[in-house]
Design a protein around this motif. Structure first.
Motif: not given
Length: 286
Positions: A143-148, A248-263, A282-283
């Motif tokens: 999810p990104y803003q109001e879309i994906n 990144y190939t199609s097999k290297e894409i995760k759906w419905g997940e977000k990166f954690i905030y690192l800084p 998960k998101a």
């Protein structure tokens, strides 16, 4: 098409040996272990060849050869060759007649040329600029803003400063029922940053103008999607433009997940744990 390390997995057939070979590129680009292996192998091979020549001429034409059998004499000729090609010359063994002197003179000249070449290759390897950019192991549809959005992370783990960093992402998709591919240049949330001291999450907003708008995970897999990433930056250390590429190939894409905030902020200092660059949670998609 593109491997994770930026090399292409394209095999070209019916190319002549002289068209395919590029010795300088191979020696400058290969790993350090392979490079030193080539140097040592070449050094030993040349000395074996010249030791064989001295043996063929006759070791009696070299002073102070003390070996009583062919093997011992060859070993002494080998070490004499090593002293000659490096212009070291301890003086214990020396050529006596014209043929032996010609071989020794030829070897010393060859040694000067080869060591100059090896020095140039070493300098070329050390001075070769490259962008040591670390990519996240997976890309995400999150999810990104109001879309994906399609997103991945990059970070510069080195202490050198990269400036004017530009990113382009090209999507490669199979045409229905064929092996032909269409290429789409993706619109990014931000395609350029002036400085790159920390981390950057590159995002392609999946709007109705995106080639993957409304596409499901199954369809992405069926179309053999590949997201090809090209990064261009100016390296302050070398004062040169450097490039980095990955995919990144199609097999290297995760759906419905977000990166954690690192800084992590502590006063005026920001800390980033690079071991967590791939961590996600998960998101729900929009």
């Amino acid at each position: 098409m593109l491997n994770k390390d930026g090399t292409f997995n394209i095999r070209k057939q019916n190319v002549s040996f002289y068209e395919r070979i590029n010795i300088f590129h191979s020696l400058v680009s290969m790993s350090w272990i392979r490079f030193f292996t080539v140097l040592v192998f070449g050094y030993l091979t040349i000395n074996i060849v010249f030791a064989s020549l001295y043996t063929m001429i006759g070791t009696e034409n070299l002073t102070n050869i003390r070996g009583t059998n062919a093997l011992d004499q060859f070993i002494e000729a080998f070490f004499f060759s090593a002293q000659t090609i490096t212009t070291l010359g301890y003086g214990q063994i020396a050529p006596l007649n014209l043929p032996a002197n010609i071989v020794a003179a030829t070897e010393s000249l060859l040694g000067l040329l080869l060591f100059a070449l090896a020095t140039g290759l070493m300098y070329g390897r050390f001075s070769k600029p490259y962008a040591s950019i670390k990519y996240s192991s997976h890309a995400l549809i999150a999810p990104y803003q109001e879309i994906n959005g399609f997103m991945f992370r990059i970070v510069n783990p080195k202490r050198n400063q990269l400036m004017e960093v530009e990113v382009t992402v090209t999507l490669s998709l199979k045409r229905d029922g064929t092996e032909l591919r269409d290429f789409h240049l993706l619109e990014l949330e931000r395609s350029k940053v002036v400085f790159f001291p920390a981390m950057w999450t590159v995002v392609h907003p999946i709007t109705d103008l995106s080639p993957i708008y409304g596409t499901t995970e199954k369809e992405i897999l069926e179309k053999g999607a590949e997201f090809i990433v090209m990064i261009k930056a100016f390296d302050e250390s070398f004062s040169q433009t450097v490039y980095s590429k990955s995919s990144y190939t199609s097999k290297e894409i995760k759906w419905g997940e977000k990166f954690i905030y690192l800084p992590k902020h502590s006063g005026t200092e920001v800390t980033i744990d690079l071991s967590k660059i791939n961590d996600t949670y998960k998101a729900a998609l929009s």
